[in-house]
Design a protein around this motif. Structure first.
Motif, PDB file in Angstrom:
ATOM      1  N   GLN A 111       0.843  -1.204   0.000  1.00  0.00           N
ATOM      2  CA  GLN A 111       0.000   0.000   0.000  1.00  0.00           C
ATOM      3  C   GLN A 111       0.877   1.251   0.000  1.00  0.00           C
ATOM      4  N   ILE A 112       1.921   1.232   0.807  1.00  0.00           N
ATOM      5  CA  ILE A 112       2.822   2.380   0.862  1.00  0.00           C
ATOM      6  C   ILE A 112       3.511   2.573  -0.478  1.00  0.00           C
ATOM      7  N   ILE A 113       3.987   1.487  -1.076  1.00  0.00           N
ATOM      8  CA  ILE A 113       4.627   1.571  -2.399  1.00  0.00           C
ATOM      9  C   ILE A 113       3.655   2.136  -3.429  1.00  0.00           C
ATOM     10  N   SER A 114       2.425   1.715  -3.375  1.00  0.00           N
ATOM     11  CA  SER A 114       1.413   2.212  -4.317  1.00  0.00           C
ATOM     12  C   SER A 114       1.211   3.717  -4.160  1.00  0.00           C
ATOM     13  N   HIS A 115       1.141   4.191  -2.929  1.00  0.00           N
ATOM     14  CA  HIS A 115       1.009   5.628  -2.696  1.00  0.00           C
ATOM     15  C   HIS A 115       2.245   6.385  -3.207  1.00  0.00           C
ATOM     16  N   LEU A 116       3.431   5.832  -2.946  1.00  0.00           N
ATOM     17  CA  LEU A 116       4.655   6.475  -3.430  1.00  0.00           C
ATOM     18  C   LEU A 116       4.638   6.624  -4.946  1.00  0.00           C
ATOM     19  N   THR A 117       4.322   5.538  -5.633  1.00  0.00           N
ATOM     20  CA  THR A 117       4.362   5.586  -7.100  1.00  0.00           C
ATOM     21  C   THR A 117       3.223   6.419  -7.678  1.00  0.00           C
ATOM     22  N   ASP A 118       2.079   6.450  -6.999  1.00  0.00           N
ATOM     23  CA  ASP A 118       0.990   7.330  -7.450  1.00  0.00           C
ATOM     24  C   ASP A 118       1.407   8.794  -7.347  1.00  0.00           C
ATOM     25  N   ARG A 119       2.143   9.118  -6.310  1.00  0.00           N
ATOM     26  CA  ARG A 119       2.538  10.519  -6.068  1.00  0.00           C
ATOM     27  C   ARG A 119       3.770  10.931  -6.878  1.00  0.00           C
ATOM     28  N   TRP A 120       4.807  10.059  -6.918  1.00  0.00           N
ATOM     29  CA  TRP A 120       6.089  10.447  -7.505  1.00  0.00           C
ATOM     30  C   TRP A 120       6.505   9.610  -8.723  1.00  0.00           C
ATOM     31  N   GLY A 121       5.659   8.716  -9.178  1.00  0.00           N
ATOM     32  CA  GLY A 121       5.968   7.936 -10.365  1.00  0.00           C
ATOM     33  C   GLY A 121       6.791   6.689 -10.049  1.00  0.00           C
ATOM     34  N   MET A 122       7.151   6.005 -11.097  1.00  0.00           N
ATOM     35  CA  MET A 122       7.902   4.769 -10.941  1.00  0.00           C
ATOM     36  C   MET A 122       9.268   5.060 -10.330  1.00  0.00           C
ATOM     37  N   PRO A 123       9.808   4.116  -9.565  1.00  0.00           N
ATOM     38  CA  PRO A 123      11.128   4.313  -8.943  1.00  0.00           C
ATOM     39  C   PRO A 123      12.187   4.639  -9.994  1.00  0.00           C
ATOM     40  N   VAL A 124      13.111   5.509  -9.600  1.00  0.00           N
ATOM     41  CA  VAL A 124      14.174   5.902 -10.512  1.00  0.00           C
ATOM     42  C   VAL A 124      15.492   5.212 -10.174  1.00  0.00           C
ATOM     43  N   GLN A 125      15.525   4.555  -9.033  1.00  0.00           N
ATOM     44  CA  GLN A 125      16.733   3.886  -8.590  1.00  0.00           C
ATOM     45  C   GLN A 125      16.499   2.381  -8.596  1.00  0.00           C
ATOM     46  N   ALA A 126      17.402   1.619  -9.166  1.00  0.00           N
ATOM     47  CA  ALA A 126      17.236   0.181  -9.291  1.00  0.00           C
ATOM     48  C   ALA A 126      17.908  -0.609  -8.199  1.00  0.00           C
ATOM     49  N   ASP A 127      18.717   0.015  -7.333  1.00  0.00           N
ATOM     50  CA  ASP A 127      19.439  -0.768  -6.331  1.00  0.00           C
ATOM     51  C   ASP A 127      18.638  -1.059  -5.104  1.00  0.00           C
TER      52      ASP A 127
END
Length: 127
Positions: A111-127
């Motif tokens: 749920q937290i990941i979903s909120h993050l990506t809804d707000r700031w888009g897909m992750p930009v860091q792969a590590d």
């Protein structure tokens, strides 16, 4: 946030209460996605300020519980910053077996990941 979007954004974690150990189930499900919480320590908003983090220097507070939202609004009423409330399921006390408990914690993590990506888009860091 740091895992997905890097260190270009200053992020701090705070809650209503401090001096609590990080829940072992949280440590386990975060480790599954490469986020290490073993050395993380919870701290309150008050402790955060005592350690030198001035709330007025932040742009945004994300509250994950009604209690943290109330406290954030109370503390920030004199500052020009936004307080977002993300209703997140509290997994503590859910599930009878270890696997059922882990499933609840994974749901909360996701749920937290979903909120993050809804707000700031897909992750930009792969590590």
């Amino acid at each position: 946030m740091k895992k997905f979007y890097g260190a270009d954004t200053y992020v701090q974690s705070a809650g209503v209460k401090g001096e609590m150990d990080i829940d072992g189930f949280s440590v386990t499900v975060c480790r599954e996605i490469g986020v290490e919480l073993e050395r993380h320590r919870t701290r309150s908003f008050d402790e955060m300020e005592q350690w030198g983090d001035d709330l007025s220097s932040f742009d945004l507070v994300v509250a994950l519980s009604p209690a943290s939202q109330r406290r954030a609004l109370e503390l920030t009423r004199v500052f020009h910053l936004d307080v977002l409330y993300w209703p997140i399921m509290d997994p503590t006390g859910l599930g009878e077996t270890r696997e059922a408990k882990l499933a609840s914690y994974r749901q909360t993590r996701d749920q937290i990941i979903s909120h993050l990506t809804d707000r700031w888009g897909m992750p930009v860091q792969a590590d």
